[in-house]
Design a protein around this motif. Sequence first.
Motif, PDB file in Angstrom:
ATOM      1  N   ALA A   9       0.846  -1.189   0.000  1.00 44.26           N
ATOM      2  CA  ALA A   9       0.000   0.000   0.000  1.00 44.26           C
ATOM      3  C   ALA A   9       0.883   1.242   0.000  1.00 44.26           C
ATOM      4  CB  ALA A   9      -0.910   0.000   1.219  1.00 44.26           C
ATOM      5  N   GLU A  10       0.546   2.180  -0.848  1.00 44.19           N
ATOM      6  CA  GLU A  10       1.297   3.421  -0.912  1.00 44.19           C
ATOM      7  C   GLU A  10       0.552   4.509  -0.158  1.00 44.19           C
ATOM      8  OE1 GLU A  10       2.531   4.607  -4.793  1.00 44.19           O
ATOM      9  OE2 GLU A  10       2.856   2.546  -5.420  1.00 44.19           O
ATOM     10  N   ASP A  11       1.312   5.309   0.570  1.00 41.33           N
ATOM     11  CA  ASP A  11       0.701   6.432   1.270  1.00 41.33           C
ATOM     12  C   ASP A  11       0.165   7.426   0.255  1.00 41.33           C
ATOM     13  OD1 ASP A  11       1.409   5.330   3.691  1.00 41.33           O
ATOM     14  OD2 ASP A  11       3.244   6.495   3.876  1.00 41.33           O
ATOM     15  N   SER A  12      -1.005   7.982   0.583  1.00 40.53           N
ATOM     16  CA  SER A  12      -1.602   9.030  -0.244  1.00 40.53           C
ATOM     17  C   SER A  12      -1.378  10.397   0.380  1.00 40.53           C
ATOM     18  CB  SER A  12      -3.102   8.789  -0.398  1.00 40.53           C
ATOM     19  OG  SER A  12      -3.353   7.546  -0.995  1.00 40.53           O
ATOM     20  N   GLU A  14      -1.097  12.438   4.688  1.00 41.87           N
ATOM     21  CA  GLU A  14      -1.046  12.264   6.137  1.00 41.87           C
ATOM     22  C   GLU A  14      -1.893  13.321   6.833  1.00 41.87           C
ATOM     23  OE1 GLU A  14       2.603  13.761   8.335  1.00 41.87           O
ATOM     24  OE2 GLU A  14       3.394  13.570   6.297  1.00 41.87           O
ATOM     25  N   LYS A  26      -8.524   1.391   8.859  1.00 42.33           N
ATOM     26  CA  LYS A  26      -7.654   0.757   7.864  1.00 42.33           C
ATOM     27  C   LYS A  26      -7.910  -0.739   7.904  1.00 42.33           C
ATOM     28  CE  LYS A  26      -3.698   3.908   8.298  1.00 42.33           C
ATOM     29  NZ  LYS A  26      -3.455   4.290   6.924  1.00 42.33           N
ATOM     30  N   LYS A  38      -0.458   8.324   8.565  1.00 45.28           N
ATOM     31  CA  LYS A  38      -0.466   8.176   7.107  1.00 45.28           C
ATOM     32  C   LYS A  38      -1.828   7.663   6.663  1.00 45.28           C
ATOM     33  CE  LYS A  38       3.935   9.110   6.878  1.00 45.28           C
ATOM     34  NZ  LYS A  38       4.366  10.447   6.611  1.00 45.28           N
ATOM     35  N   GLN A  40      -4.087   6.131   3.213  1.00 46.52           N
ATOM     36  CA  GLN A  40      -3.901   5.409   1.964  1.00 46.52           C
ATOM     37  C   GLN A  40      -5.250   5.114   1.319  1.00 46.52           C
ATOM     38  OE1 GLN A  40      -2.102   1.911   3.584  1.00 46.52           O
ATOM     39  NE2 GLN A  40      -0.068   2.818   3.678  1.00 46.52           N
ATOM     40  N   LYS A  41      -5.170   4.658   0.097  1.00 51.31           N
ATOM     41  CA  LYS A  41      -6.353   4.185  -0.612  1.00 51.31           C
ATOM     42  C   LYS A  41      -7.052   3.141   0.256  1.00 51.31           C
ATOM     43  CE  LYS A  41      -7.567   1.608  -4.749  1.00 51.31           C
ATOM     44  NZ  LYS A  41      -7.054   1.027  -5.992  1.00 51.31           N
ATOM     45  N   ASP A  43      -8.641   3.810   3.108  1.00 48.14           N
ATOM     46  CA  ASP A  43      -8.831   4.297   4.470  1.00 48.14           C
ATOM     47  C   ASP A  43     -10.110   5.122   4.576  1.00 48.14           C
ATOM     48  OD1 ASP A  43      -6.426   3.115   5.064  1.00 48.14           O
ATOM     49  OD2 ASP A  43      -5.353   4.995   5.409  1.00 48.14           O
ATOM     50  N   TYR A  76      -6.212   7.169  -4.947  1.00 51.27           N
ATOM     51  CA  TYR A  76      -5.310   8.315  -4.967  1.00 51.27           C
ATOM     52  C   TYR A  76      -4.045   7.866  -5.678  1.00 51.27           C
ATOM     53  CZ  TYR A  76      -4.676  13.115  -3.652  1.00 51.27           C
ATOM     54  OH  TYR A  76      -4.584  14.484  -3.704  1.00 51.27           O
ATOM     55  N   THR A  77      -4.029   8.043  -6.980  1.00 49.40           N
ATOM     56  CA  THR A  77      -2.958   7.535  -7.828  1.00 49.40           C
ATOM     57  C   THR A  77      -2.095   8.689  -8.310  1.00 49.40           C
ATOM     58  OG1 THR A  77      -4.431   5.773  -8.573  1.00 49.40           O
ATOM     59  CG2 THR A  77      -2.441   6.157  -9.871  1.00 49.40           C
TER      60      THR A  77
END
Length: 171
Positions: A9-12, A14, A26, A38, A40-41, A43, A76-77
Amino acid sequence: MTFPMLAIAEDSGEVTYLRGAVWVIKDGACTFAHIGTKVQKGDVIVTRASGRAKLSMLDGSSVYIDRQSRVEIQDYTMRENLLQNASFLMLWGKVRFVVSKMSQQNSGFGVQTRTAVFDVGGSEFAVVVTEPEGLPKWPQISLQDFTYKKMPDTKLFLLSGSGVGTSTHGV
Protein backbone atom coordinates in the motif's frame (compact mmCIF):
# COMPACT_ATOMS: atom_id res chain seq x y z
CA MET A 1 12.16 -20.58 -6.71
CA THR A 2 9.75 -17.73 -7.44
CA PHE A 3 7.98 -15.60 -4.90
CA PRO A 4 4.54 -14.06 -5.41
CA MET A 5 4.42 -10.30 -5.74
CA LEU A 6 3.21 -8.62 -2.58
CA ALA A 7 0.88 -5.67 -2.87
CA ILE A 8 2.38 -2.77 -0.98
CA ALA A 9 0.00 0.00 0.00
CA GLU A 10 1.30 3.42 -0.91
CA ASP A 11 0.70 6.43 1.27
CA SER A 12 -1.60 9.03 -0.24
CA GLY A 13 -1.01 11.67 2.41
CA GLU A 14 -1.05 12.26 6.14
CA VAL A 15 -2.98 13.96 8.92
CA THR A 16 -1.42 17.39 9.47
CA TYR A 17 -4.11 19.01 11.64
CA LEU A 18 -6.27 17.35 14.24
CA ARG A 19 -8.80 18.50 16.77
CA GLY A 20 -11.09 16.35 18.88
CA ALA A 21 -12.14 12.78 18.14
CA VAL A 22 -10.95 11.57 14.72
CA TRP A 23 -10.61 7.92 13.71
CA VAL A 24 -8.93 6.24 10.77
CA ILE A 25 -10.26 2.86 9.72
CA LYS A 26 -7.65 0.76 7.86
CA ASP A 27 -8.56 -2.74 6.71
CA GLY A 28 -11.36 -2.90 9.28
CA ALA A 29 -9.16 -1.80 12.21
CA CYS A 30 -10.28 1.45 13.83
CA THR A 31 -7.68 3.63 15.56
CA PHE A 32 -7.53 7.21 16.81
CA ALA A 33 -5.76 9.49 14.36
CA HIS A 34 -2.82 11.65 15.38
CA ILE A 35 -0.64 14.23 13.64
CA GLY A 36 1.47 12.28 11.18
CA THR A 37 -0.96 9.38 10.69
CA LYS A 38 -0.47 8.18 7.11
CA VAL A 39 -3.57 7.71 4.96
CA GLN A 40 -3.90 5.41 1.96
CA LYS A 41 -6.35 4.18 -0.61
CA GLY A 42 -9.15 2.36 1.20
CA ASP A 43 -8.83 4.30 4.47
CA VAL A 44 -11.95 5.81 6.04
CA ILE A 45 -11.71 8.96 8.15
CA VAL A 46 -14.51 9.54 10.66
CA THR A 47 -15.05 12.59 12.86
CA ARG A 48 -17.65 13.07 15.56
CA ALA A 49 -19.05 16.20 17.21
CA SER A 50 -15.67 17.51 18.41
CA GLY A 51 -13.51 16.21 15.58
CA ARG A 52 -11.82 18.00 12.68
CA ALA A 53 -8.86 17.01 10.53
CA LYS A 54 -6.73 18.15 7.63
CA LEU A 55 -5.19 15.64 5.26
CA SER A 56 -2.17 16.91 3.33
CA MET A 57 -1.95 14.77 0.22
CA LEU A 58 1.31 13.89 -1.54
CA ASP A 59 0.57 16.07 -4.58
CA GLY A 60 -0.06 19.17 -2.46
CA SER A 61 -3.86 18.88 -2.41
CA SER A 62 -5.60 19.32 0.95
CA VAL A 63 -8.71 17.68 2.37
CA TYR A 64 -10.36 19.49 5.30
CA ILE A 65 -12.77 17.21 7.16
CA ASP A 66 -15.24 18.97 9.44
CA ARG A 67 -16.96 17.50 12.49
CA GLN A 68 -19.64 14.82 12.10
CA SER A 69 -18.17 13.53 8.81
CA ARG A 70 -17.23 10.25 7.17
CA VAL A 71 -15.04 10.15 4.05
CA GLU A 72 -13.28 7.25 2.35
CA ILE A 73 -10.24 7.51 0.09
CA GLN A 74 -11.29 5.24 -2.76
CA ASP A 75 -8.35 6.06 -5.04
CA TYR A 76 -5.31 8.32 -4.97
CA THR A 77 -2.96 7.54 -7.83
CA MET A 78 0.16 9.58 -8.49
CA ARG A 79 2.28 9.72 -11.64
CA GLU A 80 5.71 11.06 -10.75
CA ASN A 81 4.88 13.97 -8.40
CA LEU A 82 1.52 14.84 -9.98
CA LEU A 83 -1.93 13.55 -9.18
CA GLN A 84 -3.32 11.20 -11.81
CA ASN A 85 -6.65 10.18 -10.25
CA ALA A 86 -8.41 10.69 -6.94
CA SER A 87 -11.76 9.46 -5.75
CA PHE A 88 -13.48 9.98 -2.40
CA LEU A 89 -16.73 8.55 -1.03
CA MET A 90 -18.69 10.73 1.41
CA LEU A 91 -21.62 9.21 3.29
CA TRP A 92 -22.21 12.31 5.43
CA GLY A 93 -20.56 15.47 6.67
CA LYS A 94 -18.73 18.54 5.40
CA VAL A 95 -15.46 18.28 3.52
CA ARG A 96 -13.50 20.99 1.69
CA PHE A 97 -11.15 19.89 -1.07
CA VAL A 98 -8.30 22.09 -2.35
CA VAL A 99 -7.11 20.30 -5.49
CA SER A 100 -3.59 20.84 -6.85
CA LYS A 101 -2.84 20.73 -10.54
CA MET A 102 -3.65 17.42 -12.19
CA SER A 103 -0.99 15.59 -14.20
CA GLN A 104 -2.81 15.72 -17.54
CA GLN A 105 -6.15 16.43 -19.17
CA ASN A 106 -7.54 12.92 -18.68
CA SER A 107 -6.72 12.99 -14.96
CA GLY A 108 -9.61 13.09 -12.54
CA PHE A 109 -10.57 14.14 -9.02
CA GLY A 110 -14.01 13.00 -7.92
CA VAL A 111 -16.29 12.88 -4.91
CA GLN A 112 -19.20 10.45 -4.72
CA THR A 113 -22.13 10.65 -2.29
CA ARG A 114 -25.37 8.66 -1.96
CA THR A 115 -27.08 11.10 -4.33
CA ALA A 116 -24.42 12.74 -6.52
CA VAL A 117 -21.02 12.45 -8.18
CA PHE A 118 -18.68 15.45 -8.65
CA ASP A 119 -15.64 15.53 -10.95
CA VAL A 120 -13.29 18.50 -10.83
CA GLY A 121 -10.01 19.86 -12.11
CA GLY A 122 -7.71 22.19 -10.17
CA SER A 123 -10.38 23.76 -7.96
CA GLU A 124 -11.33 24.43 -4.40
CA PHE A 125 -14.76 23.14 -3.47
CA ALA A 126 -16.78 21.90 -0.53
CA VAL A 127 -19.29 19.06 -0.37
CA VAL A 128 -21.95 18.90 2.35
CA VAL A 129 -24.02 15.75 2.89
CA THR A 130 -26.78 15.76 5.50
CA GLU A 131 -26.03 13.36 8.36
CA PRO A 132 -28.59 10.55 8.49
CA GLU A 133 -30.87 10.21 11.48
CA GLY A 134 -30.15 7.46 13.99
CA LEU A 135 -26.43 7.37 13.28
CA PRO A 136 -24.64 5.05 15.71
CA LYS A 137 -21.95 6.61 17.88
CA TRP A 138 -19.24 4.09 16.95
CA PRO A 139 -17.02 5.30 14.08
CA GLN A 140 -16.69 1.90 12.40
CA ILE A 141 -19.97 2.01 10.52
CA SER A 142 -21.13 1.08 7.05
CA LEU A 143 -24.35 1.55 5.13
CA GLN A 144 -25.48 -1.87 6.35
CA ASP A 145 -25.45 -0.58 9.94
CA PHE A 146 -28.40 1.76 9.50
CA THR A 147 -31.11 2.69 7.04
CA TYR A 148 -31.98 6.10 5.69
CA LYS A 149 -35.40 7.37 6.70
CA LYS A 150 -34.83 10.01 4.04
CA MET A 151 -32.07 10.20 1.45
CA PRO A 152 -29.48 12.79 2.50
CA ASP A 153 -29.23 16.13 0.76
CA THR A 154 -25.96 16.80 -1.06
CA LYS A 155 -24.70 20.32 -1.75
CA LEU A 156 -21.65 21.44 -3.72
CA PHE A 157 -19.98 24.81 -3.17
CA LEU A 158 -17.37 25.84 -5.75
CA LEU A 159 -14.97 28.14 -3.89
CA SER A 160 -12.46 28.79 -6.68
CA GLY A 161 -11.50 27.44 -10.07
CA SER A 162 -13.74 25.84 -12.63
CA GLY A 163 -14.38 22.56 -14.33
CA VAL A 164 -16.84 20.91 -11.96
CA GLY A 165 -19.05 18.26 -13.52
CA THR A 166 -21.93 16.72 -11.59
CA SER A 167 -24.43 13.93 -11.94
CA THR A 168 -27.31 12.97 -9.69
CA HIS A 169 -26.55 9.37 -8.96
CA GLY A 170 -24.41 8.03 -6.21
CA VAL A 171 -23.65 4.92 -4.26
